[in-house]
Design a protein around this motif. Structure first.
Motif, PDB file in Angstrom:
ATOM      1  N   PRO A   1     -40.792-101.332  28.440  1.00  0.00           N
ATOM      2  CA  PRO A   1     -41.692-101.118  29.583  1.00  0.00           C
ATOM      3  C   PRO A   1     -43.077-100.680  29.115  1.00  0.00           C
ATOM      4  CG  PRO A   1     -39.603 -99.942  29.873  1.00  0.00           C
ATOM      5  CD  PRO A   1     -39.624-100.444  28.486  1.00  0.00           C
ATOM      6  N   ALA A   2     -44.056-101.028  29.890  1.00  0.00           N
ATOM      7  CA  ALA A   2     -45.429-100.652  29.563  1.00  0.00           C
ATOM      8  C   ALA A   2     -45.573 -99.128  29.601  1.00  0.00           C
ATOM      9  CB  ALA A   2     -46.393-101.300  30.548  1.00  0.00           C
ATOM     10  N   ASP A   3     -46.322 -98.585  28.657  1.00  0.00           N
ATOM     11  CA  ASP A   3     -46.572 -97.148  28.576  1.00  0.00           C
ATOM     12  C   ASP A   3     -47.999 -96.902  29.039  1.00  0.00           C
ATOM     13  OD1 ASP A   3     -46.793 -94.486  27.984  1.00  0.00           O
ATOM     14  OD2 ASP A   3     -45.785 -94.628  26.048  1.00  0.00           O
ATOM     15  N   ARG A   4     -48.148 -96.351  30.233  1.00  0.00           N
ATOM     16  CA  ARG A   4     -49.473 -96.154  30.813  1.00  0.00           C
ATOM     17  C   ARG A   4     -49.954 -94.707  30.720  1.00  0.00           C
ATOM     18  NH1 ARG A   4     -46.860 -99.946  34.070  1.00  0.00           N
ATOM     19  NH2 ARG A   4     -47.940-101.973  34.143  1.00  0.00           N
ATOM     20  N   VAL A   5     -49.233 -93.900  29.941  1.00  0.00           N
ATOM     21  CA  VAL A   5     -49.628 -92.507  29.766  1.00  0.00           C
ATOM     22  C   VAL A   5     -50.681 -92.426  28.662  1.00  0.00           C
ATOM     23  CG1 VAL A   5     -48.848 -90.191  29.119  1.00  0.00           C
ATOM     24  CG2 VAL A   5     -47.379 -91.677  30.508  1.00  0.00           C
ATOM     25  N   ASP A   6     -51.735 -91.688  28.892  1.00  0.00           N
ATOM     26  CA  ASP A   6     -52.745 -91.438  27.870  1.00  0.00           C
ATOM     27  C   ASP A   6     -52.273 -90.255  27.034  1.00  0.00           C
ATOM     28  OD1 ASP A   6     -54.881 -90.999  26.265  1.00  0.00           O
ATOM     29  OD2 ASP A   6     -56.345 -90.673  27.871  1.00  0.00           O
TER      30      ASP A   6
END
Length: 484
Positions: free
Chosen positions: A97-102
């Motif tokens: 899954p895409a990791d959108r956390v900075d």
């Protein structure tokens, strides 16, 4: 293989008849790949009792699945998944899954980036492993360790093995440390002044966490054990790297305002320098003048095979300002991860509370097995055997180093397990180590042991703890050829 009856369960929300739901449950198990061709199903009697249905309902479900070739019946042997049962569909490739956390913002503290030495996990396959701190299987007492481990698993030690001791330690291990290990170093301590740790590194971490804050200053040897420098950096204290000399840490170079001094007086890591008795007294005087504490890592004191070891700093301390860290991990085997802290009761109480909040206590199995191994005399016998082997290997390595014209920068006056080496000026021992791997030789570059942004690259460590004597001359010769 038989399929356990516990694998089967009926969905209470199902609307179909019991027979149909049992058929669907088994068919889904086959189609999903959980039940494989040739595996035996539970008997109709056992499955009926497990599901709380009548046996005839299960028999009818099995019969329908045999008719559709999901199952097959083998006389009196029972029911099996058919050899012609449908194969489960191929599993699609998993997509991460895409990791959108900075994470650059989300991470509050960073623990990566330390200069840890690169030690290959497959070191034993190299013919010339001059690698430090690994177990030599030819020296270890496998038989008696196995007997102690088996004894620990017996009913008599069930409570020690299985109980949650919360923040307490194995009383047999603590008693041995107090009555046998510490007196050999001239240290007298009560159980309330002893804490078992997950090795010496965990002991140093606990000490640093309890003693240091962002406003306090720590002094550490340079070069030093890289993981210790990382531990101190994580506390965000003010950190002073003090250059060592041939006698270890010079007390007069410890800066004013230092609150905690970390030192390895028995065998300085990595130079192997042994601190003389006069300097030990001078270090205690300097700490007293600074009102500082000393954390003594009594590194490799067991490997004093050339002469009797010097007394521990803790044994000379008359103020209670020395905190002593010891370990069985190096003298027994690294995977054991057992060490201990010795200090004044108020300090140990805080370290115990901190340890309890992180891991409660080291595993009871390892503590009790180690206690048996120690108390039955196997540990002392192992140390004597290891010391004899190390003495022989050291003699062979010294002769090989002299024959090849290599330079020793530091050697333990009392023994130890390694030499601190110095290559010619402008030598990059990181590159040298990489080249030597292709020739079957492992060495440890010295750069990670130094503080600062531009550590010297000419130093390296050669350990003789993990290589038999007969391989040492050829290994040293290969190092010399690569260096030339």
């Amino acid at each position: 293989m038989a399929i356990p009856v516990e694998t089967f369960y009926l969905d209470a929300r199902g609307q179909a008849t019991l027979q149909a739901r049992i058929q669907q449950m088994i068919a889904q198990g086959i189609l999903s790949g959980r039940f494989r061709r040739g595996e035996k199903l539970p008997s109709t009697r056992k499955l009926a009792a497990h599901l709380g249905v009548s046996r005839i309902t299960v028999t009818l479900a099995y019969t329908e699945l045999v008719a559709s070739d999901y199952l097959m019946s083998r006389g009196r042997s029972g029911y099996f998944v058919s050899d012609n049962a449908p194969e489960p569909p191929p599993v699609p490739a998993l997509t991460v899954p895409a990791d959108r956390v900075d994470w650059t913002r989300a991470i509050g503290q960073r623990f990566t980036g330390g200069a840890a030495p690169d030690k290959p996990l497959d070191w034993a396959r190299y013919p010339y492993p001059f690698i430090y701190g690994q177990t030599d299987a030819s020296l270890f007492d496998h038989a008696n360790w196995r007997l102690c481990a088996v004894q620990t698993l017996g009913q008599r030690d069930f409570a020690a093995l299985t109980s949650d001791q919360y923040d307490q330690d194995d009383p047999q291990l603590v008693e041995f440390i107090a009555r046998h290990t510490l007196p050999r170093r001239g240290i007298i301590a009560t159980p309330s002044q002893i804490l078992v740790t997950m090795g010496a590194q965990n002991a140093l971490w606990l000490a640093a966490q309890v003693l240091l804050t962002q406003r306090r200053r720590a002094a550490v040897e340079d070069p030093c054990y890289p993981a210790l420098r990382d531990v101190l950096t994580h506390t965000r204290c003010h950190l002073s790297a003090v250059p060592v000399d041939g006698d270890g840490l010079p007390p007069e170079l410890i800066p004013d305002g230092t609150d905690v001094i970390f030192t390895t007086p028995s065998h300085q890591s990595p130079t192997s320098a042994t601190m003389p008795l006069a300097r030990r007294h001078a270090l205690l005087d300097r700490a007293r003048a600074l009102e500082a504490l000393i954390v003594e890592d009594d590194y490799e004191f067991e490997m004093a095979f050339l002469r009797a070891p010097s007394p521990a700093l803790k044994s000379l301390d008359e103020d209670g300002r020395v905190i002593y860290a010891g370990s069985f991990s190096k003298s027994l085997f690294p995977g054991l991860r057992l060490g201990y802290l010795v200090g004044s009761a108020p300090f140990i109480a805080e370290a115990r509370a901190l340890r309890a909040s992180v891991l409660r206590h080291p595993p009871g199995l390892m503590q009790r097995a180690a206690a048996y191994f120690l108390s039955l005399g196997h540990y002392d016998a192992l140390i004597r055997r290891t010391a004899r082997a190390y003495a022989e290997r050291r003699h062979v390595m010294e002769a090989a180093i002299a024959a090849e014209g290599l330079s020793i920068a530091g050697r333990g006056a009392h023994g130890g397990s390694s030499f601190w080496m110095q290559a010619p000026e402008d030598t990059d021992t990181d590159a040298l180590a990489l080249a030597l791997r292709g020739d079957g030789v492992l060495i440890e570059p010295g750069r990670p042991f130094f503080a600062g942004d531009a550590p010297p690259g000419r130093f390296y460590r050669l350990a003789y703890s993990s290589i038999p004597s007969e391989r040492i001359p050829e290994g040293v010769a290969r190092i010399a050829r690569a260096m030339r």
